[in-house]
Structures are given as C-alpha cells and as structure tokens.
Write an enzyme that holds these catalytic residues in place. Structure first.
Site, mmCIF file in Angstrom:
data_model
loop_
_atom_site.group_PDB
_atom_site.id
_atom_site.type_symbol
_atom_site.label_atom_id
_atom_site.label_comp_id
_atom_site.label_asym_id
_atom_site.label_seq_id
_atom_site.Cartn_x
_atom_site.Cartn_y
_atom_site.Cartn_z
ATOM 1 N N GLU A 30 1.000 -1.158 0.054
ATOM 2 C CA GLU A 30 0.253 0.518 -0.223
ATOM 3 C C GLU A 30 0.541 1.216 0.344
ATOM 4 O O GLU A 30 2.249 0.867 0.205
ATOM 5 C CB GLU A 30 -0.380 -0.006 1.331
ATOM 6 C CG GLU A 30 0.034 -0.393 2.306
ATOM 7 C CD GLU A 30 -1.123 0.731 3.646
ATOM 8 O OE1 GLU A 30 -1.334 1.671 2.989
ATOM 9 O OE2 GLU A 30 -1.829 -0.544 4.914
ATOM 10 N N LYS A 164 -3.936 -2.298 15.299
ATOM 11 C CA LYS A 164 -3.308 -0.705 16.450
ATOM 12 C C LYS A 164 -3.762 -1.118 17.399
ATOM 13 O O LYS A 164 -5.228 -1.152 17.539
ATOM 14 C CB LYS A 164 -3.198 0.678 15.771
ATOM 15 C CG LYS A 164 -1.992 0.746 14.339
ATOM 16 C CD LYS A 164 -2.315 2.081 13.500
ATOM 17 C CE LYS A 164 -1.940 2.211 12.467
ATOM 18 N NZ LYS A 164 -2.860 1.349 11.264
#
Ligand code: PSU
Ligand code: MN
Length: 310
Positions: A30, A164
């Site tokens: 990405e 995360k």
C-alpha cells in the site's frame, strides 16, 4: 485480469505483468503508509526496504498508488521518491477511489483501496502494517474503517501485524467475525496488537506455515466464499514494545485527538505521528520492523499459492 472494463485505468509495471502472466508470485503493497503513515525520509526508505524483502523471499513487489488518476500497479524509483514528499495526495479508500481516478487526482491507497486495485490486477496477496478497524469511542463516532468491509468482500489475503492498539480490538474482531472474514494468527494463539506481539484476545484461527494458509485460501475459493482473509503476524520479539508500555502513550494520543476535534480520515495519521513523537521514534522503528516481517510472510504465501496453481 479479473475485470476487463478496468484494464484501461491500470498501469501495471512490465515486470509485475510478466510475473502475473506466468502465474508467479506477486505481493501488493500500500501507499498510505508512505504518505500518511510515516515521516520523510523513513517513509521512502522503508518502502524500498519492504520491496527488497519481498524480492529476497522470492516474489515481485507491486506498490500501488494513484498518480494523475492512473492506477499504478508497481511504482518506479522516481514515483516512489515523489510520493515521499508530495503534499497533494489524497488518502483513498473505496468511497473516494473512483473520484480520484475520474478527476485525475493523486492518491495513496489504504488497505481497502489497495485490496480493490490488487484484485483488478489479479494480485492475491498484500502486505501492510496494521489494518484499520473499529475505533475507540465508536458508540459516539461510528468510526469503523472501511478496511473491515473490504476484507469481507474482496478476495485478497492481507498480511498485517494485527490491528493498532489505538483501536477497539475486541470490537474489531467481533466485526470481522460478523462479516465472515477468517482471521488467522500466524504461529500465535493471541491476536497481535501491532507494536506488541500479544493482546489479551484469542485469535480465532491459527496456522503455522505459508502452505497451510494457501490451503485455506484455495479451499475458501473452492467453496465459493467471497472476501479476503486476514493473517495476523506478530512483530518479531526483538522489535516489540510491550502492551503495558504502549498503553499510557495510546491513552494520551487518543485523548489528544478527541480534545483537538480530529475526526474521519485524519484520526489514524494523527494518532500515528503523535505516538512517534511521544515514544521518541521507538514506535516508528517497531512499525518499520513489522512491515518488513509481514512482507516476508506475504512473499512466502504468494509463492505457495503460485506453486499450487494448476
Ligand atoms: N498501518 C500502518 N500505517 C498506516 C496504515 C496502516 O502501519 O498508515 C493506514 C492503512 O492504509 C490503513 C489506514 O488502511 O491506515 C486506516 O485508516 P482509517 O482508520 O482512516 O480507515
Ligand atoms: Mn475512519
């Protein structure tokens, strides 16, 4: 090429195209991590290192971004350098990808948008750092990353280091289960929390080799089940920051984002850069290490899928 109509919008690097034509191993990467996830110059250096790790593990890298409305599958050195400092680059997800293409804008692809572009190019494996998920305080904000719905609908395997810990991890896992996304712990029984190898959450499934993951993907396809799979690969021991150490920083960063009224697409980049500052760069070093670790596994998985192809 899965979607003939889309062909005209894609610029596939010749090396990537030739490996795809031969049924070889390609790993998508990405670009939001470059433009909105890491500071310069570590962003460009990391992007190059990650590409090298993919090659060292027997696959060809294809970093994906939108440049002047063209969907680039594989970036040149000059394009990668430019992306590292460009300021007029949109952060693109499913909702705004067609706008960027139609209006000939520049855009970095998130996990969701990278999955879409990878699929258009015929790439089945994608390595990132951490996926977006359900944010803390979702009851008030309804902030749920489009990455989760993309995993439910687009058949690309995403290798990450979990989600995360700035997110609501239990709700992120619940959402993935509801959406029918297989979540695989790679050599772990615990769902990894990005900077930390473990969380207090059990990972739904566990597999211990790239071949086993490839087997699951092929079986899923054979059963006609849509959507991707999520592979959660814990950060290497030497690079991890224990969850207790991160928690204080994360709580502060989340409170700061709320106090400053940061919303929408700006939330994840704000939290990441705030954490880099608060940890004096330690969280960045861990981020870099875990992306490389994911790139290695993704390349091995792509190799395994390619060698099983008829
Ligand atoms: N993982 C990282 N750094 C990042 C991201 C993920 O290590 O910058 C990016 C990815 O592109 C992911 C996006 O898709 O953050 C999620 O943003 P949001 O929460 O706004 O959906
Ligand atoms: Mn969001």
């Amino acid at each position: 090429m899965k979607h003939d109509m889309a062909r005209g919008f894609l610029d596939i690097a010749p090396e990537v195209q030739s490996v795809l034509n031969g049924g070889g191993a390609v790993v998508a990467l990405e670009s939001t991590i470059i433009t909105h996830g890491m500071p310069h110059p570590q962003n460009v250096a990391t992007a190059r290192e990650v590409e090298a790790v993919v090659r060292d593990n027997g696959a060809v890298p294809a970093t994906i971004a939108i440049i002047e409305g063209r969907i680039k599958i594989g970036l040149s050195d000059a394009e990668l350098d430019w992306l590292g400092t460009a300021t007029n680059v949109m952060k693109l997800s499913r909702a705004d990808l067609p706008y960027a293409v139609a209006a000939k804008r520049h855009g970095a692809t998130t996990v969701a948008a990278t999955m879409i572009c990878a699929r258009l190019a015929g790439i089945r494996v994608f390595a990132t750092g951490g996926i977006g998920g359900v944010h803390q305080g979702v009851e008030a904000t309804m902030d749920i990353s489009a990455d989760l719905d993309e995993l439910a609908r687009t058949p690309v395997a995403v290798i990450c280091a979990g989600a995360k810990a700035i997110l609501d991890l239990p709700r992120t896992l619940e959402y993935l289960e509801t959406s029918g996304v297989p979540v695989i712990g790679y050599r772990t029984d615990r769902f990894p929390a990005f900077w930390s190898r473990t969380s207090d959450l059990a990972v739904p499934l566990r597999l211990d080799s790239p071949d086993e993951i490839a087997g699951l993907i092929r079986t899923k396809e054979a059963l006609g089940l849509d959507g991707g799979v999520l592979v959660a690969n814990p950060v290497p021991n030497a690079d991890e920051i224990p969850a207790e150490d991160m928690k204080t920083f994360i709580d502060k960063a989340v409170a700061e984002a709320k106090a400053r009224g940061i919303v929408g697409k700006a939330v994840t980049p704000f939290l990441l850069s705030h954490l880099f500052e608060m940890t004096d760069g330690r969280s960045l070093a861990t981020n870099i290490a875990l992306v490389k670790n994911n790139a290695a596994l993704a390349a091995q998985l792509a190799g395994s899928l390619a060698s099983r192809a008829a």
